[in-house]
Design a protein around this motif. Structure first.
Motif: not given
Length: 465
Positions: A97-120
């Motif tokens: 149940x928890x994995x299904x809820x959290x998996x969308x946050x780790x979809x590949x489409x979100x990684x450019x946004x996360x990388x932008x946070x990392x770079x900043x």
């Protein structure tokens, strides 16, 4: 059950303490010495048996059969004191149940946004350093990864005072984790100074995360009511997604306040220590292998030219990822983990009774010579895609349904951080102060890493002179 083989016992057990003294004296060497005795080996700590898996295929079987070999044992009892029933520590029945809820946050489409946070966050931290400064990279790297996680999870930078308290409390938990895992309950409850510090740190961690979560819930509610100027776009972070998620049957919030705190503690602890440790080990090992350091530095210079790494740079930072991966192989953060057997079963030729505590070690598996020739040698070229990557039955991020959800997040951040450090600075580690940890804690990270910084522009001037 048809399994008939008897699990062999490791030699050298002492009366009462069993193998505990040998384990505490040199835990990594102790683990490396177990495989010759069999694919499964029983050890004993203070009279309690523990079956250690020394075979890669049987380790994979334990990880894949997560309902039979569920997360449990003394280690996870301690983890749940601070992390509750978060994704990393909850039982298998709750995990899906928890994995299904959290998996969308780790979809590949979100990684450019996360990388932008990392770079900043990286760019801000690295520009605060100055030429000739001496600092402890172990502390600085954890500060950076904590900033990244908090920005990705809560969408905010952390107040410096709260940042310091969280860091100090997690240091207390990490330092006391092994002792509290091994001690009998009656000794853990004695109000010694160490026990009192550990208990207070546990309570403060949960209290701090509860305050941060409550503040974010208020911001999400205000955005939903039209109170945010941008209509809520600023709350596009991991925890706000969980706050907004609904149970499909009742349309009520999918996670309670307590469950949200569990996830916040889990993501903070996992996202801070593992990535910082991997980068620190990469620098530690590269320092003692000049050819690796030279090649690593040359790649950072050629790709980045003195700037901070970003998402689009990742395809060209191939050797940096190899170095990071080899550091993770040699010193995986989660080095020794346990599972609880939930039913009578078999593992290879062995009958395993319900209630048996199983231990597996990514460190042990990653040092098997059949998988990695000369496993004690630091060789990033093992991971050269042109040379063929070894098939690893179990990785530092686990396997099966419970493989770490943040594995790629950690690798992306690690590559960006390692390359950025070397792009901006020449880092001269004080080699006489470097040492591997005598007693690994919850995570297998190096100790203090004192270093002196030389700005790359100064290094280039000195080279020309």
């Amino acid at each position: 059950m048809t399994g008939t083989a008897v699990v062999p016992s490791a030699p050298g057990a002492l009366p009462v303490v069993g193998h505990l003294a040998a384990f505490l004296r040199a835990p990594l060497a102790f683990l490396r010495g177990l495989p010759p005795h069999g694919p499964l080996v029983e050890i004993r700590f203070l009279g309690k048996p523990l079956v250690v898996v020394c075979d890669p295929e049987l380790t994979r079987a334990v990880l894949v059969r997560d309902r039979v070999f569920d997360k449990g044992g003394p280690m996870f009892e301690r983890l749940r004191e601070a992390g509750g029933q978060g994704l990393a520590s909850c039982p298998a029945a709750e995990h899906r149940r928890q994995r299904r809820l959290m998996q969308p946050a780790f979809h590949q489409s979100r990684f450019p946004g996360y990388a932008r946070i990392m770079t900043e966050r990286l760019d801000l931290a690295l520009r605060r350093w100055h030429h000739g400064q001496t600092l402890d990279l172990a502390v600085e790297s954890r500060t950076i990864t904590a900033d990244v996680v908090l920005s990705a999870v809560f969408g905010t930078s952390l107040d410096p005072g709260l940042h310091g308290r969280l860091a100090a409390d997690f240091d207390t938990l990490l330092a006391g984790f092994t002792r509290h895992t091994l001690l009998p309950k009656r000794l853990r409850t004695v109000p010694t100074p160490g026990n009192v510090r550990y208990d207070r740190a546990t309570k403060r961690v949960r209290s701090s995360m509860a305050d941060l979560t409550a503040d974010l819930r208020r911001r999400v509610a205000a955005a939903a009511d039209g109170g945010a100027a941008d209509g809520g776009a600023a709350e596009d972070n991991l925890l706000s997604m969980l706050i907004a998620s609904r149970d499909p049957d009742s349309d009520l919030p999918a996670l309670s306040d307590e469950e949200l705190v569990d996830q916040a503690v889990t993501m903070y602890s996992a996202g801070t220590e593992t990535t910082a440790g991997a980068v620190n080990w990469a620098l530690f090992l590269a320092t003692t292998h000049p050819a690796v350091l030279s090649r690593l530095t040359a790649e950072a210079g050629a790709v980045l030219g003195g700037r901070t790494a970003a998402w689009d740079d990742l395809p060209r930072l191939t050797y940096t990822r190899q170095v990071l991966t080899e550091a993770l192989r040699m010193y995986p953060p989660g080095w020794f983990l346990t599972r609880q057997t939930e039913e009578d079963t078999e593992l290879g030729p062995y009958a395993i009774a319900r209630g048996t505590v199983i231990a597996y070690s990514p460190y042990l598996i990653s040092h098997l010579p059949d998988l990695y020739p000369d496993p004690e040698r630091f060789d990033p070229d093992r991971w050269d895609a042109h040379g063929g990557r070894p098939q690893v039955p179990v990785t530092v991020f686990g396997g099966g349904a419970r493989k770490c959800i943040g594995d790629e997040f950690s690798l992306v951040e690690g590559v960006l951080m390692l390359s950025s450090l070397l792009s901006h600075w020449r880092i001269d580690l004080h080699r006489q102060t470097l040492s591997t940890p005598r007693l690994p804690q919850l995570t297998l990270n190096p100790g203090p890493m004192t270093a002196t910084l030389t700005a790359r522009r100064h290094a280039r001037v000195a080279a020309r002179g």
